[in-house]
Scaffold this active site. Structure first.
Site, PDB file in Angstrom:
ATOM      1  N   SER A   1       0.861  -1.209  -0.193  1.00 33.10           N
ATOM      2  CA  SER A   1      -0.024   0.059   0.050  1.00 33.10           C
ATOM      3  C   SER A   1       0.774   1.309  -0.148  1.00 33.10           C
ATOM      4  O   SER A   1       0.439   2.338  -0.619  1.00 33.10           O
ATOM      5  CB  SER A   1      -1.215  -0.067   1.147  1.00 33.10           C
ATOM      6  OG  SER A   1      -0.440   0.327   2.278  1.00 33.10           O
ATOM      7  N   ASN A   2       1.984   1.202   0.612  1.00 36.78           N
ATOM      8  CA  ASN A   2       2.839   2.362   0.730  1.00 36.78           C
ATOM      9  C   ASN A   2       3.307   2.606  -0.926  1.00 36.78           C
ATOM     10  O   ASN A   2       3.550   3.753  -1.457  1.00 36.78           O
ATOM     11  CB  ASN A   2       4.082   2.346   1.588  1.00 36.78           C
ATOM     12  CG  ASN A   2       3.483   2.890   3.096  1.00 36.78           C
ATOM     13  OD1 ASN A   2       3.324   3.970   3.219  1.00 36.78           O
ATOM     14  ND2 ASN A   2       3.353   1.793   3.869  1.00 36.78           N
TER      15      ASN A   2
ATOM     16  N   MET B   1      11.150  -6.283   4.250  1.00 36.68           N
ATOM     17  CA  MET B   1      11.420  -6.912   5.604  1.00 36.68           C
ATOM     18  C   MET B   1      12.896  -7.470   5.547  1.00 36.68           C
ATOM     19  O   MET B   1      13.016  -8.628   6.197  1.00 36.68           O
ATOM     20  CB  MET B   1      10.254  -7.815   5.993  1.00 36.68           C
ATOM     21  CG  MET B   1       9.271  -7.165   6.497  1.00 36.68           C
ATOM     22  SD  MET B   1       9.048  -5.664   7.450  1.00 36.68           S
ATOM     23  CE  MET B   1       7.230  -5.519   7.666  1.00 36.68           C
TER      24      MET B   1
ATOM     25  N   ASN C   1      13.188   4.599   4.474  1.00 33.87           N
ATOM     26  CA  ASN C   1      12.327   3.523   4.686  1.00 33.87           C
ATOM     27  C   ASN C   1      11.205   4.551   5.430  1.00 33.87           C
ATOM     28  O   ASN C   1      11.286   5.245   5.920  1.00 33.87           O
ATOM     29  CB  ASN C   1      13.152   2.577   5.765  1.00 33.87           C
ATOM     30  CG  ASN C   1      12.344   1.639   6.159  1.00 33.87           C
ATOM     31  OD1 ASN C   1      11.553   1.056   5.500  1.00 33.87           O
ATOM     32  ND2 ASN C   1      12.442   1.583   7.475  1.00 33.87           N
TER      33      ASN C   1
ATOM     34  N   HIS D   1       8.348   3.525   8.573  1.00 33.59           N
ATOM     35  CA  HIS D   1       8.315   2.439   9.755  1.00 33.59           C
ATOM     36  C   HIS D   1       6.955   3.250  10.648  1.00 33.59           C
ATOM     37  O   HIS D   1       6.759   4.331  10.641  1.00 33.59           O
ATOM     38  CB  HIS D   1       9.661   2.490  10.531  1.00 33.59           C
ATOM     39  CG  HIS D   1       9.624   1.480  11.560  1.00 33.59           C
ATOM     40  ND1 HIS D   1       9.606   0.313  11.336  1.00 33.59           N
ATOM     41  CD2 HIS D   1       9.337   1.636  12.864  1.00 33.59           C
ATOM     42  CE1 HIS D   1       9.568  -0.306  12.546  1.00 33.59           C
ATOM     43  NE2 HIS D   1       9.252   0.473  13.482  1.00 33.59           N
TER      44      HIS D   1
ATOM     45  N   ASP E   1      16.102   0.001  11.214  1.00 36.64           N
ATOM     46  CA  ASP E   1      15.117   1.233  11.477  1.00 36.64           C
ATOM     47  C   ASP E   1      15.906   2.535  12.153  1.00 36.64           C
ATOM     48  O   ASP E   1      15.448   2.956  13.293  1.00 36.64           O
ATOM     49  CB  ASP E   1      13.935   0.789  12.331  1.00 36.64           C
ATOM     50  CG  ASP E   1      13.196  -0.400  11.662  1.00 36.64           C
ATOM     51  OD1 ASP E   1      12.854  -0.131  10.250  1.00 36.64           O
ATOM     52  OD2 ASP E   1      12.541  -1.233  12.503  1.00 36.64           O
TER      53      ASP E   1
ATOM     54  N   GLU F   1       1.063   7.183   7.006  1.00 38.44           N
ATOM     55  CA  GLU F   1       2.394   6.567   6.412  1.00 38.44           C
ATOM     56  C   GLU F   1       2.298   7.000   4.938  1.00 38.44           C
ATOM     57  O   GLU F   1       3.121   7.318   4.321  1.00 38.44           O
ATOM     58  CB  GLU F   1       2.370   5.140   6.318  1.00 38.44           C
ATOM     59  CG  GLU F   1       2.649   4.458   7.808  1.00 38.44           C
ATOM     60  CD  GLU F   1       2.997   3.264   7.782  1.00 38.44           C
ATOM     61  OE1 GLU F   1       3.461   2.428   6.803  1.00 38.44           O
ATOM     62  OE2 GLU F   1       2.562   2.370   8.617  1.00 38.44           O
TER      63      GLU F   1
HETATM   64  C1  GAR Z   1       3.891  -0.679   6.763  1.00 40.13           C
HETATM   65  O1  GAR Z   1       3.328  -0.219   7.861  1.00 40.13           O
HETATM   66  C2  GAR Z   1       5.339  -0.198   6.987  1.00 40.13           C
HETATM   67  O2  GAR Z   1       5.422   0.915   7.901  1.00 40.13           O
HETATM   68  C3  GAR Z   1       6.004  -1.508   7.633  1.00 40.13           C
HETATM   69  O3  GAR Z   1       5.296  -2.529   6.932  1.00 40.13           O
HETATM   70  C4  GAR Z   1       4.031  -2.174   6.491  1.00 40.13           C
HETATM   71  C5  GAR Z   1       3.920  -2.480   5.025  1.00 40.13           C
HETATM   72  O4  GAR Z   1       2.630  -2.180   4.503  1.00 40.13           O
HETATM   73  N1  GAR Z   1       7.534  -1.656   7.442  1.00 40.13           N
HETATM   74  C6  GAR Z   1       7.944  -1.786   8.503  1.00 40.13           C
HETATM   75  O5  GAR Z   1       7.535  -2.550   9.441  1.00 40.13           O
HETATM   76  C7  GAR Z   1       9.503  -1.962   8.168  1.00 40.13           C
HETATM   77  N2  GAR Z   1      10.170  -2.125   9.448  1.00 40.13           N
HETATM   78  P1  GAR Z   1       2.307  -2.048   2.974  1.00 40.13           P
HETATM   79  O6  GAR Z   1       3.232  -3.139   2.255  1.00 40.13           O
HETATM   80  O7  GAR Z   1       0.986  -1.961   2.589  1.00 40.13           O
HETATM   81  O8  GAR Z   1       3.067  -0.786   2.345  1.00 40.13           O
END
Ligand code: GAR
Length: 202
Positions: free
Chosen positions: A14-15, A91, A108, A110, A146, A175
């Site tokens: 989604s990001n 990840m 990144n 977070h 992070d 985010e």
């Molecule tokens: C998001 O909440 C991002 O901030 C987190 O994983 C999710 C991915 O969502 N990232 C971490 O925790 C990195 N340490 P998405 O695939 O829908 O963007």
């Protein structure tokens, strides 16, 4: 020339989609989505990218040493002439080789107010700790987890009846906003870094 963004993701994406929307709408000006790479073949984010006509690549990481793997990823990013690397739910820790290949050009997102709650399940960590405010952070990436200088943060309240899901959803909305804004600041070069502090130049 347009700045080329490469996205690394492991899951939902989604990001990535928020960034791609911002690129398409001009909220991130003079930029294009160059490539989306995932370490997981079945990552839904890859499908989301394909359906937008963006190049994708799955590079499975299983069984490979960190740097050996990262050399493959960096090669694909260079093949696609990427200017800025955006980790979007990616990840994996990056090796020093990767970090030095894109100095101050890896961001990144977070889902916590770093340095609180790094690592996995940050929203659950925040709830269990009992904080009254949570949020998200966009930061430059170094080889630590992070860590790296913070570009933007956004704060959300934690409500008494929040679950991990409701808090995560509130944070995720933020985010999507601050990641695009941070990418815009970095691509436009409207910042300077002093120590750990990223200062805006207006
Ligand atoms: C998001 O909440 C991002 O901030 C987190 O994983 C999710 C991915 O969502 N990232 C971490 O925790 C990195 N340490 P998405 O695939 O829908 O963007």
């Amino acid at each position: 020339m347009k700045k080329r963004i490469g996205v690394l993701l492991s899951g939902r994406g989604s990001n990535f989609e928020a960034l791609a929307d911002s690129v398409a709408s001009g909220r991130i000006p003079d930029a294009e989505s160059a490539i989306v790479i995932s370490n997981r073949e079945g990552a839904p984010g890859l499908e989301r990218a394909k359906s937008r006509g963006i190049s994708t690549r799955a590079i499975p990481s299983k069984g490979l040493e960190r740097e050996t793997y990262d050399r493959q990823v960096v090669a694909v990013l260079n093949e696609h002439k990427v200017d800025l690397v955006c980790l979007a739910g990616y990840m994996r820790l990056l090796s020093p080789f990767f970090v030095s290949s894109f100095p101050n050009r890896i961001l990144n997102i977070h889902p916590s107010l770093l340095p609180s709650f790094p690592g996995l399940e940050s929203q659950r960590q925040a709830l269990e700790y009992g904080v009254k405010f949570a949020g998200c952070t966009v930061h430059f990436v170094d080889e630590n987890l992070d860590a790296g200088p913070i570009v933007l943060q956004s704060v959300v309240p934690v409500k008494d009846d929040d679950t991990e899901d409701t808090l995560s959803a509130r944070i995720l909305q933020e985010e999507h906003k601050i990641y695009s804004e941070a990418v815009r600041i970095v691509l436009e070069g409207r910042y300077k870094i002093e120590g750990r502090r990223v200062m805006r130049i207006t």
